[in-house]
Design a protein around this motif. Structure first.
Motif, PDB file in Angstrom:
ATOM      1  N   ALA A 136       0.709  -1.172  -0.091  1.00 60.49           N
ATOM      2  CA  ALA A 136      -0.049  -0.056  -0.074  1.00 60.49           C
ATOM      3  C   ALA A 136       0.894   1.227   0.008  1.00 60.49           C
ATOM      4  CB  ALA A 136      -0.933  -0.032   1.365  1.00 60.49           C
ATOM      5  N   ASP A 137       2.372   1.010   0.628  1.00 57.09           N
ATOM      6  CA  ASP A 137       2.920   2.222   0.424  1.00 57.09           C
ATOM      7  C   ASP A 137       4.536   1.770   0.060  1.00 57.09           C
ATOM      8  OD1 ASP A 137       1.396   4.232   1.915  1.00 57.09           O
ATOM      9  OD2 ASP A 137       1.087   2.648   3.079  1.00 57.09           O
ATOM     10  N   ASP A 138       5.255   2.684  -0.358  1.00 55.42           N
ATOM     11  CA  ASP A 138       6.523   2.314  -1.071  1.00 55.42           C
ATOM     12  C   ASP A 138       7.724   1.965   0.167  1.00 55.42           C
ATOM     13  OD1 ASP A 138       8.695   2.428  -2.473  1.00 55.42           O
ATOM     14  OD2 ASP A 138       9.048   4.369  -3.047  1.00 55.42           O
ATOM     15  N   ALA A 139       8.137   0.713   0.355  1.00 59.22           N
ATOM     16  CA  ALA A 139       8.848   0.533   1.287  1.00 59.22           C
ATOM     17  C   ALA A 139      10.184   0.854   0.802  1.00 59.22           C
ATOM     18  CB  ALA A 139       8.672  -0.944   1.761  1.00 59.22           C
ATOM     19  N   LEU A 140      10.486   1.309  -0.427  1.00 55.68           N
ATOM     20  CA  LEU A 140      12.000   1.373  -0.906  1.00 55.68           C
ATOM     21  C   LEU A 140      12.155   2.564  -0.842  1.00 55.68           C
ATOM     22  CD1 LEU A 140      12.113  -1.130  -3.978  1.00 55.68           C
ATOM     23  CD2 LEU A 140      13.135  -1.416  -1.684  1.00 55.68           C
ATOM     24  N   GLY A 141      11.342   3.636  -1.103  1.00 51.18           N
ATOM     25  CA  GLY A 141      11.750   5.145  -1.137  1.00 51.18           C
ATOM     26  C   GLY A 141      11.901   5.723   0.309  1.00 51.18           C
ATOM     27  N   PRO A 142      13.285   6.278   0.579  1.00 57.30           N
ATOM     28  CA  PRO A 142      13.050   7.052   1.800  1.00 57.30           C
ATOM     29  C   PRO A 142      12.132   8.071   2.037  1.00 57.30           C
ATOM     30  CG  PRO A 142      14.867   7.978   0.206  1.00 57.30           C
ATOM     31  CD  PRO A 142      14.173   6.659  -0.534  1.00 57.30           C
ATOM     32  N   GLY A 143      11.484   8.013   3.380  1.00 62.49           N
ATOM     33  CA  GLY A 143      10.704   8.902   3.827  1.00 62.49           C
ATOM     34  C   GLY A 143       9.351   8.783   3.349  1.00 62.49           C
ATOM     35  N   ARG A 144       8.974   7.702   2.565  1.00 60.02           N
ATOM     36  CA  ARG A 144       7.867   7.489   1.622  1.00 60.02           C
ATOM     37  C   ARG A 144       7.046   6.379   2.543  1.00 60.02           C
ATOM     38  NH1 ARG A 144       7.690   7.668  -4.473  1.00 60.02           N
ATOM     39  NH2 ARG A 144       5.602   7.642  -4.149  1.00 60.02           N
ATOM     40  N   LEU A 180      10.209  -7.329  -6.219  1.00 56.36           N
ATOM     41  CA  LEU A 180       9.621  -8.784  -6.932  1.00 56.36           C
ATOM     42  C   LEU A 180       8.182  -8.359  -7.769  1.00 56.36           C
ATOM     43  CD1 LEU A 180      10.645 -11.723  -4.750  1.00 56.36           C
ATOM     44  CD2 LEU A 180      11.936 -10.604  -6.663  1.00 56.36           C
ATOM     45  N   ARG A 181       7.805  -7.535  -7.555  1.00 61.82           N
ATOM     46  CA  ARG A 181       6.335  -6.913  -8.082  1.00 61.82           C
ATOM     47  C   ARG A 181       6.438  -6.718  -9.497  1.00 61.82           C
ATOM     48  NH1 ARG A 181       4.106 -10.052  -5.490  1.00 61.82           N
ATOM     49  NH2 ARG A 181       6.362 -10.327  -4.613  1.00 61.82           N
ATOM     50  N   THR A 182       5.257  -6.641 -10.183  1.00 66.34           N
ATOM     51  CA  THR A 182       5.263  -6.489 -11.535  1.00 66.34           C
ATOM     52  C   THR A 182       5.615  -5.064 -11.951  1.00 66.34           C
ATOM     53  OG1 THR A 182       2.959  -5.778 -11.550  1.00 66.34           O
ATOM     54  CG2 THR A 182       3.515  -8.153 -11.866  1.00 66.34           C
ATOM     55  N   ARG A 183       5.931  -4.707 -13.269  1.00 64.69           N
ATOM     56  CA  ARG A 183       6.221  -3.243 -13.503  1.00 64.69           C
ATOM     57  C   ARG A 183       5.281  -2.467 -12.984  1.00 64.69           C
ATOM     58  NH1 ARG A 183       9.892  -0.730 -17.151  1.00 64.69           N
ATOM     59  NH2 ARG A 183      10.543  -2.786 -18.081  1.00 64.69           N
ATOM     60  N   SER A 184       3.923  -2.669 -13.397  1.00 65.84           N
ATOM     61  CA  SER A 184       2.952  -1.649 -13.051  1.00 65.84           C
ATOM     62  C   SER A 184       2.773  -1.473 -11.683  1.00 65.84           C
ATOM     63  CB  SER A 184       1.310  -2.292 -13.685  1.00 65.84           C
ATOM     64  OG  SER A 184       1.313  -3.519 -13.238  1.00 65.84           O
ATOM     65  N   GLU A 185       2.818  -2.545 -10.733  1.00 67.03           N
ATOM     66  CA  GLU A 185       2.435  -2.242  -9.453  1.00 67.03           C
ATOM     67  C   GLU A 185       3.769  -1.491  -8.713  1.00 67.03           C
ATOM     68  OE1 GLU A 185       1.471  -5.917  -6.887  1.00 67.03           O
ATOM     69  OE2 GLU A 185       2.280  -6.656  -8.636  1.00 67.03           O
ATOM     70  N   ARG A 186       4.969  -1.842  -9.176  1.00 67.42           N
ATOM     71  CA  ARG A 186       6.098  -1.079  -8.683  1.00 67.42           C
ATOM     72  C   ARG A 186       5.960   0.608  -9.138  1.00 67.42           C
ATOM     73  NH1 ARG A 186      12.039  -3.360  -8.529  1.00 67.42           N
ATOM     74  NH2 ARG A 186      12.166  -1.129  -7.735  1.00 67.42           N
ATOM     75  N   GLU A 187       5.718   0.806 -10.538  1.00 66.87           N
ATOM     76  CA  GLU A 187       5.440   1.989 -11.040  1.00 66.87           C
ATOM     77  C   GLU A 187       4.141   2.902 -10.154  1.00 66.87           C
ATOM     78  OE1 GLU A 187       7.538   3.377 -12.637  1.00 66.87           O
ATOM     79  OE2 GLU A 187       8.285   2.533 -14.409  1.00 66.87           O
ATOM     80  N   ALA A 188       3.188   2.052  -9.682  1.00 70.91           N
ATOM     81  CA  ALA A 188       2.367   2.782  -8.753  1.00 70.91           C
ATOM     82  C   ALA A 188       2.769   3.042  -7.435  1.00 70.91           C
ATOM     83  CB  ALA A 188       1.068   1.655  -8.607  1.00 70.91           C
ATOM     84  N   ALA A 205      16.962 -10.940  10.191  1.00 68.32           N
ATOM     85  CA  ALA A 205      16.694  -9.900   8.884  1.00 68.32           C
ATOM     86  C   ALA A 205      15.237  -9.544   9.557  1.00 68.32           C
ATOM     87  CB  ALA A 205      16.113 -10.533   7.732  1.00 68.32           C
ATOM     88  N   CYS A 206      15.016  -8.199   9.487  1.00 71.89           N
ATOM     89  CA  CYS A 206      13.754  -7.467  10.029  1.00 71.89           C
ATOM     90  C   CYS A 206      12.656  -7.658   8.873  1.00 71.89           C
ATOM     91  CB  CYS A 206      14.037  -6.208  10.600  1.00 71.89           C
ATOM     92  SG  CYS A 206      14.220  -4.850   9.271  1.00 71.89           S
ATOM     93  N   GLY A 207      11.363  -7.209   9.524  1.00 65.42           N
ATOM     94  CA  GLY A 207      10.299  -6.970   8.385  1.00 65.42           C
ATOM     95  C   GLY A 207      10.237  -6.006   7.331  1.00 65.42           C
ATOM     96  N   ARG A 208      11.251  -5.042   7.768  1.00 66.29           N
ATOM     97  CA  ARG A 208      11.576  -3.905   6.554  1.00 66.29           C
ATOM     98  C   ARG A 208      12.310  -4.501   5.421  1.00 66.29           C
ATOM     99  NH1 ARG A 208      13.062   2.311   7.804  1.00 66.29           N
ATOM    100  NH2 ARG A 208      12.587   3.114   5.741  1.00 66.29           N
TER     101      ARG A 208
END
Length: 621
Positions: free
Chosen positions: A32-40, A84-92, A72-75
């Motif tokens: 539901a949210d970007d776990a890769l982008g800092p602060g997002r 590993l998500r599809t291109r469309s999921e990751r772009e969203a 390893a942690c939940g993050r």
């Protein structure tokens, strides 16, 4: 109440009813949210300690079962899952605007809650058999369970606090490196590598991708391949990896090794922040010998920078990121532009060139990795000198070797209707380089397929070049037929050659044979031993791999090319006893893809070697 909060409350009630034994489940949303982008990520504070991760299709329970030194942690899980998500999921998720989905989704049944609680209780306090963390996936539609190993994420901000890069981080220890025989250059056999395959490729948290694929239709090799999306300066790129051997098990190991090498090369994962400064500032501070000037590695033509909106000319006064590397012959730290080391990373300030995996290599030691990285640079440089410089090449009889692998490859090529030629493409460095060419006998689509390899053993160089060729010829006729009109347009206007695949597929067109005349002569083919008789007299015959590396670095230094290596080794590789490096030898011709991005055509090494250049795209695959 949203689905995440509802599930958290339902599991808390189960926990309380069970006497509050063990840790209470911590539930966070996933996807539901970007776990890769800092602060997002609004759930960043809770995510590291979460033990239940709710996505639209599944609930992930874990990480659980890790040994103390492999936790390893939940993050970590959220970051690996998102990649590993599809291109469309990751772009969203990763795009400019925050995604907005149905707040009540997924709909959770009592059966799903029962399953979630049962799994939570079953794994609580349980140790995994190998000490790696585990994640159990509960399919919310079927309640099917699947468990996968998870490797810690080296870019996880909850687990890793980056430090500043410094000269001592660039130094490589090139210790004595025993090898099994004077003519052996790999110090560990493939079957001695205990790769955590299930952690490298799985649909929940695979390091390299969701799965690997075998291709039973190939008639020349037993190929295994995989891919994953990697975000770079030009958006999401599908980064592929593969292994090509005579057995699927061997190909799978080779594929994972190449995948880990790409993983290490695309982005820095060592937990070090690069140094930022301009070339002029760093030369003034550290001295000219301690800084690699990227202009010596080649730049594009001025019109390329004018016409390509993604590129900017190099500016020696503009601050850019740098990474500490190692001068191999000088045994001292040296600064290298980060753009030349990690080819999918980059900032708008250092977009003066697009690099690739050229010169990146993996080995069982730093010495082995550096040797094979430099050999790859020598191979590409020699091929480009031969191609663009229109050199007359000594033809090799590939059947003159006693290697059964080579005989088998030649026979398989013949069954596909191809004749295979081989050429000595050594440069002035003297290191054995062999270029192989498969020619379709009936002159149809898929006409020419090139491959090359360098090795201190000429027989291995020949086998490596033939293996490259055999990888491509089963598919080349079909690729050319599918893109025939597009490739025909490229044959008329080379500016249309823009991607890696364009180069090799273009020479599948029969009309392109006119640009490869030096490789199509009927000169007599000579025995391999005769062609490389002079090399046999200087080739090292010791049991220390450093002697082989020294011969190579001395040959480079004699021609004015300093050998530099930058450590790319990720924590995942280090745990396996592997090392990966990016090597540079400023002044050698770099391999580029796209006709408008050919640095080699402007470099003194090429311009001083030939008066009559071949102004046609190279066919290197």
């Amino acid at each position: 109440m949203g689905a995440t909060a509802w599930l958290a409350e339902a599991l808390r009630r189960r926990w309380a009813a069970d006497g509050e034994r063990g840790a209470a489940p911590v539930v966070v949303p996933l996807g539901a949210d970007d776990a890769l982008g800092p602060g997002r990520d609004p759930w960043a504070a809770e995510r590291a300690g979460a033990t239940a991760h709710l996505s639209a299709r599944a609930l992930l329970v874990g990480p659980w079962g890790a040994a103390h030194d492999r936790a390893a942690c939940g993050r970590c899980l959220a970051m690996r899952w998102q990649r590993l998500r599809t291109r469309s999921e990751r772009e969203a998720l990763e795009g400019e605007f925050a995604p907005a989905g149905g707040a009540g989704w997924p709909v959770l049944t009592d059966h799903a809650v029962d399953a979630a609680w049962a799994v939570h209780r079953a794994v609580a306090g349980r140790a995994s058999p190998d000490g790696l963390p585990r994640v159990t996936r509960i399919d919310l539609g079927t309640l099917a369970l699947a468990t996968f190993p998870l490797l810690p994420e080296p870019l996880c901000p909850s687990c890793v606090t980056p430090g500043d890069d410094a000269p001592e981080h660039g130094r490589l220890r090139l210790d004595p490196t025993p090898k099994p025989a004077p003519d052996a250059y790999r110090t560990r056999p493939l079957d001695a590598l205990a790769l955590p395959e299930a952690a490298l490729a799985n649909p929940v948290c695979g390091v390299l991708g969701s799965t690997t694929h075998l291709n039973p239709a190939s008639t020349t090799t037993a190929p295994i391949s995989g891919s994953a999306f990697v975000r770079g300066y030009a958006g999401l790129n599908d980064v592929t990896f593969s292994g090509q051997a005579d057995a699927y098990a061997t190909s799978r190991t080779l594929a994972y090794l190449e995948g880990l090498e790409r993983y290490a090369g695309t982005h820095a994962r060592r937990g070090l922040r690069p140094l930022t400064g301009s070339l002029e500032e760093l030369v003034a501070e550290w001295g000219e010998a301690a800084v690699v000037d990227p202009r010596r590695c080649g730049l594009y033509a001025p019109e390329t920078y004018t016409d390509d909106p993604v590129l900017d000319p190099f500016d020696p006064t503009r601050p850019i990121p740098w990474i500490w590397g190692h001068s191999v012959a000088g045994d001292r730290p040296v600064l290298v532009p980060a753009r030349l080391v990690h080819y999918s990373a980059g900032l708008p300030s250092d977009n003066f060139v697009f690099e690739c995996s050229n010169g990146c290599a993996t080995g069982g030691s730093s010495t082995e990795a550096v040797l094979f990285g430099l050999l790859e640079l020598v191979e590409r440089d020699a091929f480009l000198l031969a191609w663009y410089g229109r050199r007359r090449l000594a033809r090799i009889d590939p059947r003159s070797t006693e290697d059964a692998r080579v005989r088998g490859m030649l026979d398989r090529a013949a069954l596909l209707g191809y004749q295979v030629r081989a050429f000595d493409t050594r440069s002035d460095l003297g290191i054995p380089v062999v270029t192989a060419l498969a020619v379709r006998r009936d002159g149809g689509p898929g006409l020419l397929s090139f491959g090359a390899a360098a090795s201190l053993d000429p027989a291995e160089a020949l086998a490596g070049a033939l293996s490259e060729v055999l990888t491509y010829i089963p598919h080349l006729p079909y690729q050319v037929s599918e893109r025939r009109a597009e490739l025909e347009a490229m044959a008329v206007d080379f500016d249309l050659v823009r991607q890696l695949k364009d180069h090799a597929q273009l020479y599948g067109l029969p009309r392109m044979a006119e640009h490869a005349e030096e490789f199509l002569t009927e000169d007599p083919a000579l025995p391999l031993a005769e062609v490389f008789a002079d090399w046999a007299r200087v080739r090292p015959a010791t049991l220390d791999l450093r002697d082989d590396l020294r011969l190579l670095t001395d040959a480079l230094a004699f021609r004015g090319h300093e050998a530099v290596a930058v450590d790319q080794t990720t924590p995942e590789q280090r745990a396996l006893g592997l090392r990966t490096v990016a090597t540079l030898a400023p002044g050698l011709l770099p391999l580029d893809f796209g006709w408008r991005r050919q640095r080699a055509l402007l470099m003194p090494r090429l311009l001083g070697s030939s008066e009559r250049l071949r102004l046609a795209p190279h066919p290197f695959p």
